[in-house]
Design an enzyme around this catalytic site. Sequence first.
Site, PDB file in Angstrom:
ATOM      1  N   HIS A  50       0.847  -1.141  -0.047  1.00 52.40           N
ATOM      2  CA  HIS A  50       0.095  -0.042  -0.047  1.00 52.40           C
ATOM      3  C   HIS A  50       1.099   1.268  -0.067  1.00 52.40           C
ATOM      4  O   HIS A  50       2.138   1.224   0.558  1.00 52.40           O
ATOM      5  CB  HIS A  50      -0.846  -0.272   1.127  1.00 52.40           C
ATOM      6  CG  HIS A  50      -1.866   0.986   1.171  1.00 52.40           C
ATOM      7  ND1 HIS A  50      -1.677   2.271   1.400  1.00 52.40           N
ATOM      8  CD2 HIS A  50      -3.373   0.950   0.959  1.00 52.40           C
ATOM      9  CE1 HIS A  50      -2.720   3.109   1.213  1.00 52.40           C
ATOM     10  NE2 HIS A  50      -3.881   2.227   0.849  1.00 52.40           N
ATOM     11  N   GLU A  60      -3.852   2.203  -7.128  1.00 55.35           N
ATOM     12  CA  GLU A  60      -4.500   3.224  -6.181  1.00 55.35           C
ATOM     13  C   GLU A  60      -3.815   4.256  -6.598  1.00 55.35           C
ATOM     14  O   GLU A  60      -2.456   4.636  -5.984  1.00 55.35           O
ATOM     15  CB  GLU A  60      -4.044   2.626  -4.806  1.00 55.35           C
ATOM     16  CG  GLU A  60      -4.963   1.572  -4.527  1.00 55.35           C
ATOM     17  CD  GLU A  60      -5.417   1.600  -3.080  1.00 55.35           C
ATOM     18  OE1 GLU A  60      -6.494   1.482  -2.617  1.00 55.35           O
ATOM     19  OE2 GLU A  60      -4.465   1.671  -2.109  1.00 55.35           O
TER      20      GLU A  60
END
Length: 260
Positions: free
Chosen positions: A101, A171
């Site tokens: 992430h 993302e």
Amino acid sequence: MRKTLLAANWKMNKTAAEAEAWLEAFYPLEAEKAAADGLVEVAVCAPFTALYPLHRGLKKKNSVVELGAQNIFWQERGAFTGEISAEMLLEFQTKYVICGHSERRVLMQESSETVSRKCGAAAKAGMVPIICVGESISVRRGGLLKQWLEAQLYESLTFWDNQQEIVLAYEPVWAIGTKSAATTEDAQEACGYIRQILRERAGDLADDIRILYGGGVTPENIGGLLICDDVDGALVGGSSLDPVGFDKIVMAAVQLKTKK
Ligand code: PEP
């Protein structure tokens, strides 16, 4: 056929008690039945301390919601203070592990090499890594999107033998934590690149790999993202903390899917 996956990423939110309360509120809503009917897959990537209570709660309810973790360490056990192993996650039937992430890449200086080792540990144990890639606004403005994604993917996928199940999550860093996601066109362009890069690596197997969009997803904008050919679901942060909001996101995906 790629089954749409809606995965909640709670980040560092919710105590064990709050996670249990979330499940009590979410379970009776429509998403659980839609997932039980096989229309979509739903997962909750929770903090480590919430995994056991969630596992217990999901089992008691016979829920089809899958559990996910937000990190893993590649060693099996030993003197690695603060880390968590695949075996510890598997004890609670954790299916997914978010790896790479952008918050970990930036705040904890995780490199793509580290990400690949973590993904390898998850895959070796039979879990499915959700591998996050995405560009900053300066990379995008500099016209370097494709090169950036290519580099992140190649380096994060060194563990991969093209056979283990993986999920990718595109993302864009500039959309995370906002309420405004990428446009349909931008999401498709980036997810299309990702599939093309996967195709160069794994040929037609690339068609079986799910690519999620994440960053600023809300019940209002999910429809515009899931119509993209190469977007197979969403990783949902802020909007997943509210069970009703997450249910709306899942149901928007179900409606879109049954219309297609
Ligand atoms: C995320 O960071 O994984 C994410 C999806 O966050 P948000 O939905 O809050 O932008």
